[in-house]
Design an enzyme around this catalytic site. Structure first.
Site, short mmCIF file in Angstrom:
data_model
loop_
_atom_site.label_atom_id
_atom_site.label_comp_id
_atom_site.label_asym_id
_atom_site.label_seq_id
_atom_site.Cartn_x
_atom_site.Cartn_y
_atom_site.Cartn_z
CD GLU A 155 -2.77 -1.36 2.40
OE1 GLU A 155 -2.75 -0.48 3.26
OE2 GLU A 155 -3.47 -2.39 2.49
CG ASN A 204 -0.56 -6.92 -1.49
OD1 ASN A 204 -1.18 -7.50 -2.39
ND2 ASN A 204 -1.01 -6.85 -0.23
CG HIS A 245 -9.78 -5.65 0.66
ND1 HIS A 245 -10.12 -6.77 1.39
CD2 HIS A 245 -8.47 -5.44 0.87
CE1 HIS A 245 -9.05 -7.20 2.03
NE2 HIS A 245 -8.03 -6.42 1.72
CD GLU A 273 -4.62 -7.82 1.52
OE1 GLU A 273 -5.50 -7.12 2.07
OE2 GLU A 273 -3.41 -7.60 1.62
CG ASP A 275 -12.82 -8.83 1.52
OD1 ASP A 275 -12.61 -7.96 0.64
OD2 ASP A 275 -12.54 -8.65 2.71
#
Ligand code: 9MR
Length: 551
Positions: A155, A204, A245, A273, A275
Site C-alpha cells: 500500500e 501489493n 477488497h 486479499e 472479499d
C-alpha cells in the site's frame, strides 16, 4: 431424530457442527483448490483463531496456500528494536507447511502495523534505511525456504492519484517515504532479494481496479524493473498483488483491464486479499447472497481467463464471522462455516451465472432537470424555479443526514444548491468523507464508465465550506458557500463545465451524496440520489441523469 443424529455423526468435521439432511447433502462439496488445480493456487488467511481443527480442515480442504493475516507484519516480528519475535509466526508457518499448504509472506514494509521506533517523525534517512533493510533482510532470511513469495511492500501508493505518469509524485506520504524518499521502494525490494533470492517478490495494494491507481503501479513497476533488470538473475519486482477488497458493485471489467496492464509488464499477478462486501450489520438477504455470488462468479471467470499469468487467488477471510469486514458478510462461508452461494459461484462461475444471472435486475438511472439560470450563490431563492431532487436513499444502515438538491445551469457552470437536515455538524475526522459534507459527482459526457475519464469529477464541501476535489484540477473556477442553522446546513456550489459545450443544454451524469458524521466524528450515514454502489468516487456508471433544459 435418529436419522439426524446419524447424519450428525457422519457429517465430516469440516462442515461445522450438526446440520440438517438437506444441508449435509449440499455440503458434500467439491474442493475449491481441486477445481482450480489447473489454473492457480487458492489461498486464504490464517490467524491464531484458525488453528483449531475444524477451521483448519476447511482451510486445507479448499486451499493450498496460506497468508498470515497479521502475524508476519512488522509490529509483531520486531516490536522492539533488534528483538525479533518469531514464535507465533513460526507456529503458523510450520503448521501450514506440515499440513501441505504453501505459505505467502505478508508483509515486510507497510505504513500500518509497524512499530513506532522503526520510522518515527524526524528519523534520519540513514537510520531509517538501516531499520528498513535490517527488518526486511532478517525476516526474509528467517523464513527462507518456507515461504514461496513475499509482499515486500504494501500500500505505498496514495489514493486518487492525479498525474499518473509520475509514480514518485503519487507515493503515499508514509513515514518511510518521508524519511528515505522515493528510493525506499527499491531499497526494500533489493534487501528482500538479497536475503531470499528464491522467493517471488510482490508489490501489493488495494483499489487496483481503479485505472488511475493501477497506472501509477504500472509505471512504478515498469520503471523499477527497467532500471533493475538483473538482480540475482531477474528483474527486481516479480509480481503485483491486487488485493481485491471488492463489493458487489465492483466492475469485473475494471479488474480485467488492470490485470491485463500488469501482465503486459511481464510480471506475475496475484489476487491477494479477495472479499466481496454485500450485506449490512452481519446479515445478508437472499438477493444479496445471489448478487454477491454473481460478482464472485464474474471475477473468477476473469481470473480463469488470465490464469497463465496469475499465481494465486487468496481470499481474505475463511468465513464472515472472522472477517475484518464481518458487517458486510464478504466471504464465501457463513458464521457457521457453511458454504454460501458465493462459494458455489467461485466453484463453477458459468453454472452460477446461468442459474442466477437473470434474477439480478438492472436498475434504471433516475432522471432530473436542471433549469437555465445564473444565481447568486448567496441567494437560495434564486433556485426556486428548479425542481427539488431528494437525496434520501441510504447506503448504510443508519438513516442519518439527508436533504434535497436543486440545479441551475448556464453556458459556463452548473449551480447546485443542497439543503441538508438532521446533521451533527461534525468535521473531526481527518477523512473528509467522514465529515458532515455533501458531494457532487459529474460525468459530463454521461459516458457511464467504470472509472473516471477526463470529463468526470467529484466535489466535496463540508458544512464549514471546506472543499476537496477529485481530481484536484477540478478546483479551478469552483466556488462554494455554506450556511448553518441548528441541525441543518445549506451548500451552494458553482461547478464550471470542464470538457463540454452546453450552449443548447444536454444531458450529463450527475449525483449528490450527503455524508453524515456521528457526534464522535465517524461516518454514520450516507444518503444519495441515485448511485447506491458507494463507488461514485471512482466509477460513473451508477450516476443519475441530469437534463439541462431551457424552459
Ligand atoms: O485483516 C487485518 C486485520 O485483522 C487488521 O486489524 C488490519 C490492520 O490494519 O489489517 C487487516 O489486513 C489488511 C492487510 O494486512 C492489508 N490490506 C488490507 C487488509 C484489511 O485491512
Amino acid at each position: 431424530m435418529l436419522k439426524k443424529i446419524i447424519l450428525c455423526l457422519l457429517t465430516p468435521l469440516l462442515m461445522g457442527g450438526c446440520v440438517s439432511g438437506k444441508e449435509a447433502a449440499m455440503q458434500k462439496i467439491q474442493s475449491l483448490k481441486d477445481a482450480y488445480a489447473d489454473y492457480f493456487l487458492i489461498g486464504n488467511i490464517v490467524s491464531g483463531v484458525d488453528m483449531d481443527d475444524l477451521r483448519y480442515n476447511i482451510l486445507t480442504t479448499h486451499h493450498n496456500i496460506a497468508t498470515a493475516e497479521n502475524a508476519m507484519k512488522p509490529q509483531y516480528l520486531q516490536g522492539t528494536k533488534g528483538v525479533f519475535t518469531f514464535y507465533d509466526a513460526d507456529a503458523i508457518v510450520n503448521k501450514a507447511l506440515s499440513r501441505g499448504l504453501n505459505v505467502h509472506g505478508h508483509t515486510l514494509a507497510w505504513h500500518q502495523q509497524s512499530p513506532a521506533w522503526m520510522n518515527y517523525e524526524g528519523v534520519s534517512r540513514e537510520e531509517a534505511v538501516i531499520n528498513l533493510t535490517t527488518h526486511a533482510k532478517t525476516v526474509a532470511a528467517h523464513f527462507k525456504g518456507r515461504v514461496v513469495s513475499w509482499d515486500v511492500l504494501n500500500e505505498a501508493i496514495a489514493d486518487n492519484p492525479s498525474n499518473t505518469e509520475d509514480w514518485k509524485a503519487n507515493l503515499r506520504q508514509s513515514p518511510w517515504f518521508k524519511a528515505v524518499g522515493a528510493d525506499y521502494v527499491e531499497i526494500v525490494f533489493k534487501a528482500a532479494r538479497e536475503a531470499d533470492p528464491d522467493a517471488k517478490l510482490y508489490y501489493n495494494d488495494y483499489n487496483l481496479d481503479n485505472p488511475n491507481k493501477a497506472s501509477v503501479v504500472y509505471n512504478m513497476v515498469k520503471d523499477i524493473n527497467e532500471r533493475n533488470p538483473d538482480v540475482v538473475g531477474r528483474p527486481l519486482i516479480d509480481g503485483v498483488g491486487m488485493q481485491g477488497h471488492y463489493s458487489s458493485h465492483t466492475s469485473p471489467a475494471n479488474v480485467e483491464n488492470s490485470l491485463q496492464r500488469f501482465i503486459s509488464l511481464g510480471v506475475e499477478v496475484s489476487i491477494t486479499e479477495l472479499d466481496v462486501q454485500c450485506g449490512e450489520e452481519g446479515k445478508q438477504t437472499d438477493a444479496q447472497k445471489v448478487a454477491q455470488g454473481i460478482t464472485y462468479a464474474a471475477l473468477f471467470n476473469v481470473f480463469k481467463k488470465y490464469a497463465e499469468n496469475i499465481g494465486r487467488v487468496t481470499m481474505w477471510g475463511l468465513d464472515d464471522g472472522s472477517s475484518w469486514r464481518r458487517q458486510a458478510c464478504p466471504t464465501m462461508f457463513n458464521d457457521n462455516l457453511h458454504p454460501k452461494p458465493a462459494f458455489f459461484a467461485a466453484l463453477d462461475p458459468d453454472k452460477f451465472i446461468t442459474e442466477n444471472g437473470a434474477s439480478i435486475e438492472k436498475k434504471e438511472a433516475k432522471q432530473a432537470e436542471a433549469v437555465y439560470g445564473t444565481p447568486d450563490l448567496a441567494d437560495a431563492a434564486a433556485w426556486s424555479q428548479a425542481p427539488a431532487i431528494s437525496i434520501d436513499s441510504y447506503l448504510m444502515a443508519w438513516q442519518g443526514a439527508s436533504g434535497t438538491a436543486k440545479v441551475l445551469w448556464d453556458e459556463s457552470n452548473l449551480y447546485v444548491l443542497v439543503n441538508v437536515n438532521n446533521a451533527e455538524m461534525n468535521k473531526a475526522n481527518q477523512n473528509t468523507y467522514e465529515q458532515d459534507s455533501v458531494e457532487i459527482f459529474i460525468d459530463e459526457n454521461n459516458g457511464k464508465t467504470p472509472y473516471y475519464e477526463k470529463d468526470d469529477a467529484q466535489y466535496r464541501v463540508n458544512f464549514d465550506n471546506e472543499a476537496t476535489f477529485n481530481p484536484q484540477s477540478a478546483a479551478e473556477g469552483f466556488e462554494s458557500r455554506t450556511t448553518v442553522s441548528g441541525r441543518s446546513y445549506t451548500v451552494s456550489l458553482k461547478i464550471p463545465f470542464r470538457t463540454i459545450d452546453v450552449k443548447r443544454g444536454g444531458i450529463i451524469g450527475f449525483d449528490v451524496q450527503i455524508n453524515g458524521a456521528s457526534s464522535r466524528g465517524a461516518r454514520q450515514s450516507v444518503a444519495v440520489w441515485n448511485d447506491l454502489s458507494g463507488g461514485s468516487y471512482q466509477d460513473t456508471s451508477g450516476l443519475g441523469i441530469l437534463k439541462l433544459t431551457k424552459r
